[in-house]
Design an enzyme around this catalytic site. Structure first.
Site, PDB file in Angstrom:
ATOM      1  N   GLU A 141     -18.843  -4.926  11.158  1.00  0.00           N
ATOM      2  CA  GLU A 141     -19.729  -4.096  11.980  1.00  0.00           C
ATOM      3  C   GLU A 141     -20.786  -4.926  12.698  1.00  0.00           C
ATOM      4  OE1 GLU A 141     -17.961  -1.595   8.758  1.00  0.00           O
ATOM      5  OE2 GLU A 141     -19.029  -3.515   8.771  1.00  0.00           O
ATOM      6  N   ARG A 143     -24.876  -1.250   8.324  1.00  0.00           N
ATOM      7  CA  ARG A 143     -24.607  -2.654   8.066  1.00  0.00           C
ATOM      8  C   ARG A 143     -24.974  -3.539   9.261  1.00  0.00           C
ATOM      9  NH1 ARG A 143     -20.806  -3.130   3.792  1.00  0.00           N
ATOM     10  NH2 ARG A 143     -19.704  -4.867   4.748  1.00  0.00           N
ATOM     11  N   LYS A 165       0.845  -1.189   0.000  1.00  0.00           N
ATOM     12  CA  LYS A 165       0.000   0.000   0.000  1.00  0.00           C
ATOM     13  C   LYS A 165       0.886   1.247   0.000  1.00  0.00           C
ATOM     14  CE  LYS A 165      -4.240   1.756   2.133  1.00  0.00           C
ATOM     15  NZ  LYS A 165      -5.259   1.555   3.189  1.00  0.00           N
TER      16      LYS A 165
END
Length: 629
Positions: free
Chosen positions: A370, A398, A285
């Site tokens: 979540e 969610r 990344k």
């Protein structure tokens, strides 16, 4: 970094143009793409680190796929900038994430090369399976690829999809982009499992060595083919778990996610199998831009910055609600050892990194999960702990069922810290925090609060820490309001706070809209309209005593909230008056419309939808003027 478009990138103006590039120049093309991305994102802001890490991966995918005939589904989608470049959208980067400009996420309305409008995590495999099954039923021939990050793979929906992927009788290629990061560093069993695969080269080396030696003779060739049935047993000796193979999904990897040739070979092999295949690629990344490599979390989503060193162009420092929440959490936890904090892969974004540092044993990052975060909190609450679950408004959606079923039915004392509530701006439809009032408002036993300023947020957190039941506190992104500190009455359950007294119109404002109400009052006073301002404090329950009082003393009542109209605070107020007021006042609900709000600055969006001070004042004068006639 160069600002101009590179020689090779300049040759890519339509989908599939990358196939015209000489393979010997792929490395240079990747460099040009990174230079372009750094330059453009430094001006507009956006998701940088994730896109820099996916450059070669995207190039390899485009070399193997034919757009728009083939389908490429990006999980989340914030890493799709190179995909946009390779499908002829260079010019759009000048308006990236700006009002009326190019989205920072895949958008079918923007290009037929974008297979789906994505923005939330762990969805790509489910979507791709659906596309593959539709292809089967329609007897079509095209490729379906899904790209999912190792962070997104920690989400439960991804596992539900993998469970079904094994049943496919046609090809589906799932590309696992493993950079050991989501927004922050990944946590949990899946992260550990992938780490073991990354570092366990024994199996790969053993297989290559054996196969090379066997293929040297005719008998060896036959033997090499015959031992394919034994490969699973061999894998289990050298690679821990082989989870994907055990589920019935062929696994290829891990391979270098910055080696285009190696990935093209893997993708081509995977696309020939009549089943689901996972190709595990390892990327870095932020690759190619040192500041992003050194601090990928900071460059995940970044404001305009200086390309030379990565420092922000606007160095203005201001107090945020997230910072105040972070500071207060540590203070409360220091006084009460039962308080624990739960994050869903965003400890820095929600401010819980302070809690993690100060009380590591009472901080839990569950990854991009979540639903699990909420039910995990319910379990802790049921045993006497006081969990605080801090998640962005858009991601709390969610876990609706878990909040309703696992927390509210049992009246468990879980505190929901709803960060980024209201308009958030540049990330657009998938990220606006405009639905939380409506969905929390719909839940029996739930209490919903919203602070007018930073001082009130602290007091609400104190109140919540001593409250015996589910409670949600919503607060916005960005600069926190520090005004009205002189209005500091004690917080009492279900009670609002009167800011000013007037005789003509009463403004009932929720949270961030109290600051706006103060500005609206100034405008209306210039027109001779006297205004009462009420800080609602509580969205649920309503302050019925206050409603009764202002209903008797005001002809016009205006509700103001930075959320969707349907199911919101204003609708609750209107319904109360219909049920309880013999002579109902004239009511106007100011809220966001029943639609998805596009990307753009928060100020621009508020102005467009007329929930800024000027727009609201105009609506009020039109409303009251029509009634006076």
């Amino acid at each position: 970094m160069e600002s101009k478009v590179g020689r090779l990138l300049n040759q890519i103006n339509e989908p599939n143009d990358i196939k015209k590039i000489d393979p010997r120049e792929y490395r240079l093309l990747a460099k040009e793409i990174r230079q372009f991305l750094v330059h453009k994102i430094s001006m507009t802001g956006g998701h940088l680190a994730s896109n820099l890490g996916a450059v070669e991966l995207t190039m390899a995918l485009h070399l193997c796929l034919d757009f728009p005939n083939d389908s490429l589904v990006w999980d989340v989608g914030h890493q799709s900038y190179t995909h946009k470049l390779l499908t002829g959208r260079k010019e759009g980067f000048d308006t990236l994430r700006q009002f009326g400009g190019m989205s920072g996420f895949p958008k079918r309305s923007e290009s037929n090369c974008d297979a789906f409008d994505t923005g939330h995590s762990s969805t790509s495999i489910s979507l791709a399976i659906g596309m593959a099954k539709a292809r089967e039923l329609k007897k079509e021939k095209n490729n379906v690829f899904a790209v999912i990050g190792d962070g997104a793979l920690s989400g439960g929906m991804a596992f539900e999809a993998l469970n079904n992927a094994a049943r496919l009788k046609s090809n589906l290629v799932i590309v696992l982009n493993d950079n050991q990061m989501s927004i922050s560093k990944n946590v949990g069993g899946m992260s550990k499992y992938l780490g073991n695969i990354r570092t366990s080269t024994n199996y790969t080396e053993f297989k290559e060595d054996v196969e090379t030696k066997l293929r040297k003779s005719h008998i060896g060739n036959a033997l090499a083919d015959s031992i394919k049935g034994a490969k699973d047993a061999v894998k289990r000796l050298f690679v821990p778990g082989m989870l994907f193979e055990d589920m019935g999904i062929t696994y290829i990897g891990p391979i270098d996610g910055h080696d285009v040739k190696q990935m093209v070979s893997a993708f081509e092999s995977a696309s020939k199998m009549q089943k689901a295949v996972i190709v595990h690629v390892c990327t870095k990344k932020g690759k190619g831009y040192l500041p992003a490599e050194e601090d990928p979390s900071a460059f995940h989503g970044i404001a305009p910055f200086k390309p030379s060193d990565g420092t922000l162009k606007n160095k203005e420092k201001y107090l945020t609600y997230t910072y105040v929440f972070s500071r207060k959490m540590v203070e409360l936890a220091d006084k009460d050892e039962k308080i624990v904090a739960i994050s869903a892969a965003m400890p820095s974004g929600t401010g819980l990194n302070r809690m993690a540092e100060r009380f590591p044993d009472r901080f839990f990052d569950v990854g991009i999960a979540e639903e699990h975060a909420v039910t995990f909190a319910a379990g802790m609450a049921s045993k006497g702990m006081k969990p605080v679950v801090a998640i962005y408004s858009t991601f709390f959606q969610r876990a609706y069922d878990q909040i309703l079923h696992d927390v509210c039915i049992g009246r468990l004392p879980v505190i929901f810290a709803v960060d980024r509530a209201g308009l958030v701006g540049s990330d657009g439809e998938t990220h606006q925090g405009m639905f939380d009032i409506s969905y929390f408002n719909s839940m029996p036993n739930m209490t919903v609060m919203a602070p007018k300023n930073v001082l009130e947020l602290e007091k609400m957190l104190e109140f919540a820490a001593g409250f015996d039941g589910p409670i949600a506190i919503r607060y916005p992104r960005g600069k926190a309001y520090t005004g009205l500190k002189e209005y500091d009455t004690k917080i009492e359950y279900g009670k609002s706070e009167k800011i000013t007294d007037g005789v003509d119109i009463a403004l009932l404002a929720v949270g961030s809209m109290v600051e706006t109400a103060v500005k609206v009052r100034k405008i209306l006073l210039q027109h001779g309209i006297d205004v009462t301002i009420v800080n609602a404090r509580f969205v649920k329950p309503l302050d019925e005593e206050m409603l009764s009082d202002i209903g008797r003393n005001h002809r016009y009542i205006i509700t103001m909230e930075e959320g969707i109209l349907t199911g919101g605070f204003g609708e609750s107020v209107s319904h109360w008056y219909q049920e309880n007021a013999p002579q109902m006042p004239f009511i106007r609900n100011i809220a966001l419309p029943d639609k998805f709000i596009e990307h753009g600055s928060v100020e621009m969006l508020k102005k467009k939808y007329k929930i800024d001070a000027e727009g609201i004042a105009e609506k009020i004068m039109d409303f009251t003027g029509a009634l006076y006639q």
